[in-house]
Design a protein around this motif. Structure first.
Motif, mmCIF file in Angstrom:
data_model
loop_
_atom_site.group_PDB
_atom_site.id
_atom_site.type_symbol
_atom_site.label_atom_id
_atom_site.label_comp_id
_atom_site.label_asym_id
_atom_site.label_seq_id
_atom_site.Cartn_x
_atom_site.Cartn_y
_atom_site.Cartn_z
ATOM 1 N N THR A 36 0.965 -1.206 0.016
ATOM 2 C CA THR A 36 0.130 0.000 0.042
ATOM 3 C C THR A 36 0.932 1.261 -0.089
ATOM 4 O OG1 THR A 36 -1.760 -1.132 1.319
ATOM 5 C CG2 THR A 36 -1.688 1.310 1.347
ATOM 6 N N LEU A 37 0.745 2.158 -1.049
ATOM 7 C CA LEU A 37 1.486 3.296 -1.141
ATOM 8 C C LEU A 37 0.841 4.235 -0.225
ATOM 9 C CD1 LEU A 37 1.873 3.391 -5.100
ATOM 10 C CD2 LEU A 37 3.536 2.721 -3.438
ATOM 11 N N SER A 38 1.573 5.190 0.390
ATOM 12 C CA SER A 38 1.258 5.993 1.238
ATOM 13 C C SER A 38 0.438 7.140 0.420
ATOM 14 C CB SER A 38 2.512 7.026 2.096
ATOM 15 O OG SER A 38 3.127 7.680 1.184
ATOM 16 N N ALA A 39 -0.532 7.939 1.320
ATOM 17 C CA ALA A 39 -1.535 8.731 0.926
ATOM 18 C C ALA A 39 -0.661 9.939 0.274
ATOM 19 C CB ALA A 39 -2.205 9.528 2.013
ATOM 20 N N ARG A 40 0.546 10.388 0.627
ATOM 21 C CA ARG A 40 1.232 11.511 0.081
ATOM 22 C C ARG A 40 1.989 11.114 -1.448
ATOM 23 N NH1 ARG A 40 6.104 12.725 4.197
ATOM 24 N NH2 ARG A 40 7.285 10.715 4.264
ATOM 25 N N ILE A 41 2.354 9.746 -1.215
ATOM 26 C CA ILE A 41 2.967 9.257 -2.649
ATOM 27 C C ILE A 41 1.882 9.017 -3.702
ATOM 28 C CG2 ILE A 41 4.020 7.171 -3.797
ATOM 29 C CD1 ILE A 41 5.926 8.670 -2.151
ATOM 30 N N VAL A 42 0.576 8.728 -3.355
ATOM 31 C CA VAL A 42 -0.478 8.597 -4.255
ATOM 32 C C VAL A 42 -0.886 10.142 -4.786
ATOM 33 C CG1 VAL A 42 -2.878 7.807 -4.362
ATOM 34 C CG2 VAL A 42 -1.336 6.504 -3.548
ATOM 35 N N ARG A 43 -0.834 11.179 -3.939
ATOM 36 C CA ARG A 43 -1.249 12.381 -4.156
ATOM 37 C C ARG A 43 -0.213 13.042 -5.087
ATOM 38 N NH1 ARG A 43 -1.916 13.262 1.214
ATOM 39 N NH2 ARG A 43 -0.008 14.096 1.429
ATOM 40 N N ARG A 44 1.007 12.691 -5.037
ATOM 41 C CA ARG A 44 2.166 13.057 -6.075
ATOM 42 C C ARG A 44 1.789 12.410 -7.298
ATOM 43 N NH1 ARG A 44 6.804 15.859 -4.935
ATOM 44 N NH2 ARG A 44 7.938 16.016 -7.051
ATOM 45 N N ILE A 45 1.475 11.119 -7.383
ATOM 46 C CA ILE A 45 1.484 10.431 -8.440
ATOM 47 C C ILE A 45 0.191 11.220 -9.189
ATOM 48 C CG2 ILE A 45 0.424 8.315 -9.795
ATOM 49 C CD1 ILE A 45 2.032 6.532 -7.334
ATOM 50 N N GLU A 46 -1.064 11.458 -8.484
ATOM 51 C CA GLU A 46 -2.162 12.078 -9.049
ATOM 52 C C GLU A 46 -1.914 13.630 -9.449
ATOM 53 O OE1 GLU A 46 -4.813 11.616 -5.649
ATOM 54 O OE2 GLU A 46 -5.650 9.863 -6.354
ATOM 55 N N ALA A 82 11.824 8.519 -4.228
ATOM 56 C CA ALA A 82 12.979 8.743 -5.180
ATOM 57 C C ALA A 82 12.333 8.397 -6.779
ATOM 58 C CB ALA A 82 14.126 7.760 -4.951
ATOM 59 N N ILE A 83 11.861 7.423 -6.900
ATOM 60 C CA ILE A 83 11.354 7.229 -8.341
ATOM 61 C C ILE A 83 10.384 8.350 -8.874
ATOM 62 C CG2 ILE A 83 9.895 5.754 -9.600
ATOM 63 C CD1 ILE A 83 10.780 3.405 -8.015
ATOM 64 N N LEU A 84 9.455 8.854 -8.041
ATOM 65 C CA LEU A 84 8.694 9.829 -8.538
ATOM 66 C C LEU A 84 9.385 11.296 -8.681
ATOM 67 C CD1 LEU A 84 5.521 9.309 -6.461
ATOM 68 C CD2 LEU A 84 5.842 8.745 -8.802
ATOM 69 N N PHE A 127 6.813 16.147 -0.399
ATOM 70 C CA PHE A 127 5.505 15.396 -0.528
ATOM 71 C C PHE A 127 4.439 15.659 0.611
ATOM 72 C CE2 PHE A 127 8.751 12.900 -2.705
ATOM 73 C CZ PHE A 127 8.150 12.294 -3.740
ATOM 74 N N GLY A 128 4.824 16.595 1.457
ATOM 75 C CA GLY A 128 3.822 16.802 2.638
ATOM 76 C C GLY A 128 4.482 15.953 3.755
ATOM 77 N N ASN A 129 3.716 16.267 4.725
ATOM 78 C CA ASN A 129 3.926 15.418 5.939
ATOM 79 C C ASN A 129 3.021 14.056 5.674
ATOM 80 O OD1 ASN A 129 5.520 17.186 7.574
ATOM 81 N ND2 ASN A 129 3.900 18.361 8.045
ATOM 82 N N PRO A 130 3.506 12.994 6.431
ATOM 83 C CA PRO A 130 2.766 11.663 6.210
ATOM 84 C C PRO A 130 1.336 11.885 6.896
ATOM 85 C CG PRO A 130 4.960 11.430 7.555
ATOM 86 C CD PRO A 130 4.618 12.768 7.228
#
Length: 130
Positions: A36-46, A82-84, A127-130
């Motif tokens: 499960t990717l963290s919410a901040r990682i998903v936000r960045r993808i979006e 890192a990938i993003l 990415f913002g705070n977790p």
């Protein structure tokens, strides 16, 4: 196979999945239970990728993170970040970074400035705070 060849193959995989989803938006691209990717990682993808690419990039990132992170949540999020960061919203750069992470993720950390002390603060700033 050369690095450029592997990148082209992964990019083709991304394009294939995007095309399949455009034909059938309800198509599930999941291939089992992924990390499960963290919410901040998903936000960045979006924020970074086109609407057509979001689901595919999320799926592929989950696959890479699961394979490389091996169940270590801190490592998994650091690899995803890192990938993003390397990708900057570009699917070709994403493919290159995903392959690099699978070869030796430490090199990718150096490339994006997450290798040294303070990497946690850099991720928070980007990415913002977790």
């Amino acid at each position: 196979m050369s690095s450029a060849g592997r990148t082209a193959l992964l990019r083709a995989r991304i394009d294939e999945r995007v095309r399949a989803r455009s034909l059938d938006p309800d198509l599930s691209i999941s291939q089992g239970e992924l990390v499960t990717l963290s919410a901040r990682i998903v936000r960045r993808i979006e924020n970074d990728f086109s609407e057509d690419e979001i689901a595919v990039i999320t799926q592929l990132l989950g696959e890479v993170v699961e394979a490389v992170g091996r169940g270590r949540p801190v490592v998994e999020e650091r690899i995803a970040a890192a990938i993003l960061l390397y990708s900057r919203g570009d699917a070709d750069r994403f493919a290159r970074a995903a392959l690099d992470a699978q070869q030796d993720w430490r090199d990718l950390m150096i490339d994006v400035g997450l290798a040294d002390a303070g990497w946690e603060q850099r991720i928070d700033a980007e990415f913002g705070n977790p």
